[in-house]
Scaffold this active site. Structure first.
Site, PDB file in Angstrom:
ATOM      1  N   ASP A  51       0.864  -1.190   0.000  1.00  0.00           N
ATOM      2  CA  ASP A  51       0.000   0.000   0.000  1.00  0.00           C
ATOM      3  C   ASP A  51       0.897   1.236   0.000  1.00  0.00           C
ATOM      4  OD1 ASP A  51      -3.163   0.746   1.273  1.00  0.00           O
ATOM      5  OD2 ASP A  51      -1.609   2.266   1.056  1.00  0.00           O
ATOM      6  N   ASP A  85      -3.761   2.289  -5.300  1.00  0.00           N
ATOM      7  CA  ASP A  85      -2.437   2.279  -4.647  1.00  0.00           C
ATOM      8  C   ASP A  85      -2.208   1.043  -3.787  1.00  0.00           C
ATOM      9  OD1 ASP A  85      -3.860   2.805  -2.238  1.00  0.00           O
ATOM     10  OD2 ASP A  85      -2.211   4.045  -1.511  1.00  0.00           O
ATOM     11  N   GLU A  86      -2.936  -0.033  -4.062  1.00  0.00           N
ATOM     12  CA  GLU A  86      -2.917  -1.159  -3.139  1.00  0.00           C
ATOM     13  C   GLU A  86      -3.044  -2.482  -3.897  1.00  0.00           C
ATOM     14  OE1 GLU A  86      -6.306  -0.639  -0.640  1.00  0.00           O
ATOM     15  OE2 GLU A  86      -5.986  -2.538   0.356  1.00  0.00           O
TER      16      GLU A  86
HETATM   17  P1  TTP Z   1      -5.198   5.209   0.956  1.00  0.00           P
HETATM   18  O1  TTP Z   1      -4.190   4.138   0.681  1.00  0.00           O
HETATM   19  O2  TTP Z   1      -6.331   4.884   1.865  1.00  0.00           O
HETATM   20  O3  TTP Z   1      -4.476   6.466   1.602  1.00  0.00           O
HETATM   21  P2  TTP Z   1      -3.069   7.093   1.297  1.00  0.00           P
HETATM   22  O4  TTP Z   1      -2.279   6.287   0.324  1.00  0.00           O
HETATM   23  O5  TTP Z   1      -3.255   8.524   0.902  1.00  0.00           O
HETATM   24  O6  TTP Z   1      -2.372   7.101   2.719  1.00  0.00           O
HETATM   25  P3  TTP Z   1      -1.753   5.879   3.514  1.00  0.00           P
HETATM   26  O7  TTP Z   1      -0.303   6.221   3.660  1.00  0.00           O
HETATM   27  O8  TTP Z   1      -2.479   5.862   4.804  1.00  0.00           O
HETATM   28  O9  TTP Z   1      -1.967   4.644   2.708  1.00  0.00           O
HETATM   29  O10 TTP Z   1      -5.815   5.734  -0.386  1.00  0.00           O
HETATM   30  C1  TTP Z   1      -5.074   5.866  -1.591  1.00  0.00           C
HETATM   31  C2  TTP Z   1      -5.468   7.122  -2.337  1.00  0.00           C
HETATM   32  O11 TTP Z   1      -6.865   7.119  -2.587  1.00  0.00           O
HETATM   33  C3  TTP Z   1      -5.180   8.395  -1.572  1.00  0.00           C
HETATM   34  O12 TTP Z   1      -3.856   8.880  -1.752  1.00  0.00           O
HETATM   35  C4  TTP Z   1      -6.225   9.323  -2.084  1.00  0.00           C
HETATM   36  C5  TTP Z   1      -7.381   8.440  -2.497  1.00  0.00           C
HETATM   37  N1  TTP Z   1      -8.463   8.550  -1.492  1.00  0.00           N
HETATM   38  C6  TTP Z   1      -9.508   9.453  -1.708  1.00  0.00           C
HETATM   39  O13 TTP Z   1      -9.545  10.121  -2.742  1.00  0.00           O
HETATM   40  N2  TTP Z   1     -10.489   9.575  -0.762  1.00  0.00           N
HETATM   41  C7  TTP Z   1     -10.486   8.863   0.400  1.00  0.00           C
HETATM   42  O14 TTP Z   1     -11.390   9.015   1.230  1.00  0.00           O
HETATM   43  C8  TTP Z   1      -9.407   7.928   0.612  1.00  0.00           C
HETATM   44  C9  TTP Z   1      -9.361   7.097   1.882  1.00  0.00           C
HETATM   45  C10 TTP Z   1      -8.435   7.804  -0.353  1.00  0.00           C
HETATM   46 MG    MG Z   2      -2.095   4.197   0.580  1.00  0.00          MG
END
Ligand code: TTP
Ligand code: MG
Length: 442
Positions: free
Chosen positions: A23, A134-135
């Site tokens: 992730d 992103d996962e």
């Molecule tokens: P995530 O992997 O949930 O968050 P992240 O990568 O920004 O942070 P983390 O380091 O905790 O993993 O989500 C991936 C992308 O999806 C994030 O960069 C932006 C988008 N996203 C949104 O647009 N709205 C949301 O509510 C969430 C949770 C994510």
């Molecule tokens: Mg992320």
């Protein structure tokens, strides 16, 4: 791999799987930092509607520095602006250390970065389950082992995960957190456990003790309602859940109760199933200093073409489009592609098409990065039930003499040519000379 871990010799379930959950850290913000390196170490908020007079909209993500101020995903942008004012709006007496950089969501750009990350993941594992931009989950049971590395108390699996992390950092320039575990739900919890830039390994014998202190909300399948109900039964952690009476859980939640109980005990036998095939395969390479010498550029394109063609062949993929990507400083992305009349597996053709595309327009251009991509992929084993038929059809096609080009598809878009295109809507009707069934692969 040690003999006792070979399938069928350990126990009926075979060896312990090795699952990676990858992730990316604050992904959209990390992408913004790629094209604006000066944002490194700064509070960055990516969202919509923060411009004066707009006021509506939400935060997509915040960098870890911005999270310190209480800014988080899905928050109304107005709340974010209260907690962390925009640096551009500061008055002369305001403290710039308590302000942040706001950027508008640019999904196309983030998708192109994600495609580069996913290409690496597909290179590192045969089975990749992409779950969001992103996962992804990777099953790497066949690529590494739970055995200890020769040099100490780390597992080979940990070294493998470190290699994946480093490749993403080096080749794409963004940070990933990775969890390694014998099953998907534990790997997911592990990747989140030490963010950002985390690498958490949970070995087969450690799953239950790793999960024990974790809040029930983190257990896969537990939402806020279930968590509240569990709380009312005095079950707050995965350890409590693991020790709870299965029949009580079943009475309360039905068969799901038993499932949650199993998960909390570290038992999750879901196989990592791939989410579709990759739509393209690509590789790119950045110069340390921008180059304009045509021979330097041709040499890199030749190497990239050979690598991409080799990967396609090793996966049994044939391609109908060959393209290049040319990044001109500071971040101007140009893609060009050529379509073929039918799918081929032809490394020499990949090289010659890629070089032609480079020579045609970029002979004199100063470039900082070059890439080669094959797309519109079709797979030899797409349909097991009719494998024989496909095999003979392919043999005829692959034997082509490389003179397959029928049209030049010229594009100048940032991102991935053809990648988002649904199968069989290519728009063109290539002459397939008796091979008409081949397109149905996709
Ligand atoms: P995530 O992997 O949930 O968050 P992240 O990568 O920004 O942070 P983390 O380091 O905790 O993993 O989500 C991936 C992308 O999806 C994030 O960069 C932006 C988008 N996203 C949104 O647009 N709205 C949301 O509510 C969430 C949770 C994510
Ligand atoms: Mg992320």
């Amino acid at each position: 791999m040690a003999e006792e871990t070979l399938p069928g010799t350990a126990d009926d379930d075979g060896p312990d799987s090795i699952v990676l959950h990858v992730d990316m850290d604050c992904f959209y913000a990390a992408c913004e930092r790629l094209r604006e390196p000066e944002l490194e170490g700064e509070p960055v908020v990516v969202g919509m509607g923060y411009e004066p007079g707009e006021g509506h909209g939400a935060v997509a993500t915040a960098s870890y520095e911005a999270r310190e101020f209480g800014v988080e995903s899905a928050q109304p942008i107005s709340t974010a602006l209260e907690r962390l004012p925009r640096i551009d709006d500061l008055g002369p007496d305001d403290d710039p250390a308590a302000a942040g950089h706001y950027r508008t969501v640019d999904l196309e750009f983030y998708k192109s970065v994600a495609a580069d990350v996913k290409a690496i993941l597909h290179d590192c594992a045969d089975v990749v389950r992409e779950v969001s931009i992103d996962e992804a989950y990777l099953d790497v049971t066949d690529r590494t082992a739970w055995d200890l590395a020769a040099s100490g108390d780390r597992t080979l699996a940990e070294g493998f995960a470190r290699y994946v992390k480093q490749r993403i950092a080096r080749e794409v320039g963004v940070a990933a957190s990775i969890g390694v575990a014998p099953n998907m739900s534990t790997a997911k919890i592990a990747s989140d456990f030490d963010k950002p830039d985390g690498l958490v390994v949970v070995r087969p014998g450690e799953v239950r003790s790793f999960l024990a202190p974790i809040s029930v909300e983190e257990v896969h399948g537990v939402g806020p309602v279930t968590a509240r109900k569990l709380g009312s039964l005095g079950i707050d952690t995965a350890g409590d859940l693991a020790e709870a009476d299965a029949s009580v859980l079943e009475a309360e939640f039905g068969s799901r109760g038993r499932e949650l109980h199993e998960r909390a005990r570290g038992y999750d036998d879901r196989a990592v199933t791939p989410t579709g095939r990759p739509k393209s395969l690509s590789r790119e390479s950045a110069f340390t200093d921008p180059r304009d010498d045509i021979e330097d550029k041709r040499e890199v394109v030749r190497a990239l073409a050979a690598d991409v063609a080799d990967r396609a062949r090793s996966r049994g993929a044939m391609y109908r489009t060959i393209g290049i990507k040319v990044v001109v400083p500071p971040f101007d992305i140009n893609t060009r592609a050529t379509s073929l009349s039918g799918p081929v597996d032809d490394p020499e053709l990949v090289e010659s098409v890629a070089l032609d595309l480079l020579d045609a327009e970029f002979a004199e251009t100063t470039v900082r990065k070059l890439g080669v991509r094959v797309s519109k992929l079709s797979f030899a084993d797409a349909d097991q039930s009719s494998l024989d038929g496909w095999e003979s059809a392919e043999a005829g096609e692959t034997g082509g003499d490389g003179d397959e080009r029928v049209s030049d598809e010229r594009e100048a878009t940032a991102g991935d040519d053809g990648d988002d295109e649904p199968p069989n809507t290519g728009g063109e009707a290539p002459s397939r000379g008796g091979q008409s069934s081949l397109v149905e692969f996709d």
